[in-house]
Design a protein around this motif. Structure first.
Motif, mmCIF file in Angstrom:
data_model
loop_
_atom_site.group_PDB
_atom_site.id
_atom_site.type_symbol
_atom_site.label_atom_id
_atom_site.label_comp_id
_atom_site.label_asym_id
_atom_site.label_seq_id
_atom_site.Cartn_x
_atom_site.Cartn_y
_atom_site.Cartn_z
ATOM 1 N N GLU A 155 38.146 46.496 75.374
ATOM 2 C CA GLU A 155 37.033 47.360 75.743
ATOM 3 C C GLU A 155 36.835 47.337 77.249
ATOM 4 O OE1 GLU A 155 33.478 46.402 73.659
ATOM 5 O OE2 GLU A 155 34.382 46.510 71.666
ATOM 6 N N ARG A 309 40.933 53.769 72.476
ATOM 7 C CA ARG A 309 41.072 52.315 72.327
ATOM 8 C C ARG A 309 40.153 51.517 73.227
ATOM 9 N NH1 ARG A 309 46.741 50.332 73.359
ATOM 10 N NH2 ARG A 309 46.674 51.794 75.102
ATOM 11 N N ARG A 313 33.062 49.319 70.622
ATOM 12 C CA ARG A 313 33.177 49.668 69.201
ATOM 13 C C ARG A 313 31.863 50.161 68.597
ATOM 14 N NH1 ARG A 313 37.541 49.463 71.186
ATOM 15 N NH2 ARG A 313 39.302 48.226 70.476
ATOM 16 N N ASP A 314 30.736 49.641 69.028
ATOM 17 C CA ASP A 314 29.462 50.093 68.470
ATOM 18 C C ASP A 314 29.251 51.579 68.712
ATOM 19 O OD1 ASP A 314 28.854 47.630 67.459
ATOM 20 O OD2 ASP A 314 27.517 47.041 69.103
ATOM 21 N N ARG A 317 31.609 53.450 66.363
ATOM 22 C CA ARG A 317 31.182 53.397 64.960
ATOM 23 C C ARG A 317 30.072 54.386 64.697
ATOM 24 N NH1 ARG A 317 30.944 47.660 66.024
ATOM 25 N NH2 ARG A 317 33.029 46.765 65.700
ATOM 26 N N ASP A 325 37.378 50.315 63.606
ATOM 27 C CA ASP A 325 38.141 49.111 63.948
ATOM 28 C C ASP A 325 39.541 49.140 63.342
ATOM 29 O OD1 ASP A 325 35.953 47.133 65.226
ATOM 30 O OD2 ASP A 325 35.045 48.293 63.624
ATOM 31 N N ALA A 329 43.187 49.546 65.330
ATOM 32 C CA ALA A 329 44.202 48.508 65.106
ATOM 33 C C ALA A 329 45.522 49.127 64.677
ATOM 34 C CB ALA A 329 43.706 47.515 64.064
#
Length: 411
Positions: A155, A309, A313-314, A317, A325, A329
């Motif tokens: 991140e 990428r 992530r929050d 989401r 996630d 990946a």
């Protein structure tokens, strides 16, 4: 009101119309990681469809910079706030038990149809002010912060990314549900959502209801208009197509090779028919590397995104649901088949209905984060609606050396 099953939120929900009349569904996958915001797609659409009086602020295709940009301005954050106000603290996912029917788990909150009263409003929404339709890429290239020491995966400390947007041609479109004259409708042959200009009276209920704000009002005709999915190309009736379904203008113009558009077969309940060799089905339902945009709105959009990428992530989401996630990946460490299928993006103007992979020799071997990786120079073949081969491309892109006689500019 009919009950329909929305696989993106993993449960049934209320919707104004029943499903069961479609044969195919227009769908697409956009790879955010590759986009350079050149706006070639935007101008290809603009020069084809929205160059007339009254369409000056119409951008059926736009590329906006997140997290601060949006067209119309802040379209997503405004609707998210309306949904939270209608269901305080309840707009959450239960992602503990994903399965085939609910690959991202279950959305425990309320969709835009469920926060509306179903009488006065079929879907929660709002009408943007006139000045919100200006600047289709507001805050272009504006990052969250400046990182003097640089950034690194997974991140970035300071980040932005480009979001490519067209009409999602949703399975349960809010514009169709909201129109009091039934002027907005889905085509049975391909699921493309259109607005009948003869029936439309410019009430702008579609503009208000569409969570993605891709239905737009044209003051010169006093009707609403929207992306038509370049349906003459998709159905093979455009003179250039020679009867073969072709991708839309925004797809074929993409120089970053981030777009793959096609058609998928659908079941009576509106869900995609299992078709392992359709590249879109593979990316969405097999590898699950491509995700819907704001699935919690409940429209079951048919444009999917391979998420960036480097973004926290929050944030992702919230935008793409709890499958983020796993999707990142898989994209970061792609399977041999996925690596080959990704080569099909923008490899041909014709719609690819199926693919086949011919195994090739090992081309490279290395270790990343302790994981051994092997790259094979496989060849992926794409086939059109009649089963004819239309593209053949290898994982390793060929290297072309300019002949010496052309080394000097002789113009």
């Amino acid at each position: 009101m009919p009950r329909v099953y929305n696989w993106q939120i993993g449960r049934e929900m209320d919707y104004r119309f029943e499903t069961g009349t479609q044969k195919r569904q227009f769908a697409a996958v956009f790879n955010i990681n590759r986009c350079i915001a050149c706006q070639t797609c935007t101008m290809a659409c603009k020069s084809t469809w929205t160059f007339s009086p009254g369409q000056e602020l119409m951008w059926w295709n736009n590329v906006e910079t997140k997290p601060f940009g949006g067209y119309p301005h802040h379209w997503d954050t405004k609707l998210l706030a309306l949904q939270e106000a209608a269901d305080p603290g309840g707009q959450v996912w239960d992602a503990k038990a994903p399965n085939r029917a609910a690959p991202y788990g279950t959305f425990a909150g309320k969709t835009i149809f469920e926060t509306a009263d179903g009488v006065e409003k079929q879907a929660t929404g709002y009408l943007p002010a006139e000045d919100e339709w200006k600047s289709p890429n507001l805050f272009e290239d504006t990052a969250t912060r400046f990182s003097p020491s640089g950034v690194s995966l997974p991140e970035h400390s300071g980040w932005f990314f480009y979001l490519q947007r067209i009409c999602n041609h949703c399975t349960f479109p809010a514009c169709v549900a909201a129109c009091p004259r039934n002027a907005a409708y889905k085509r049975e042959e391909d699921g493309i959502v259109l607005i009948d200009q003869e029936r439309c009276r410019g009430y702008r209920k579609c503009v208000e209801a569409c969570p993605y704000k891709k239905a737009m009002y044209r003051p010169t005709t006093r009707t609403s208009e929207k992306c038509i999915g370049c349906y003459p190309r998709v159905e093979g009736t455009d003179p250039l197509t020679e009867g073969i379904p072709m991708e839309t203008r925004c797809m074929t113009a993409c120089i970053g090779k981030i777009r793959l558009q096609g058609l998928v077969n659908v079941e009576p309940d509106g869900q995609w028919t299992e078709d392992r060799q359709n590249p879109l089905y593979y990316l969405v339902h097999v590898e699950k590397v491509a995700l819907p945009l704001y699935p919690q709105f409940g429209t079951q959009p048919n444009v999917y995104y391979i998420p960036p990428r480097w973004v926290p992530r929050d944030y992702l989401r919230q935008m793409f649901g709890p499958g983020v996630d796993a999707a990142i990946a898989r994209y970061t460490n792609p399977s041999r088949e996925l690596l080959a299928v990704l080569q099909l993006f923008r490899a041909t103007q014709k719609i690819i209905f199926s693919y086949r992979i011919e195994p090739g020799p090992k081309a490279a071997e290395f270790t990343i984060d302790g994981q051994k990786r092997e790259i094979y120079n496989d060849t992926v073949l794409g086939f059109d609606s009649k089963g004819n081969e239309i593209v053949r491309i290898t994982v390793n892109e060929p290297f072309y050396e300019r002949p010496e006689r052309f080394a000097m500019n002789t113009i």
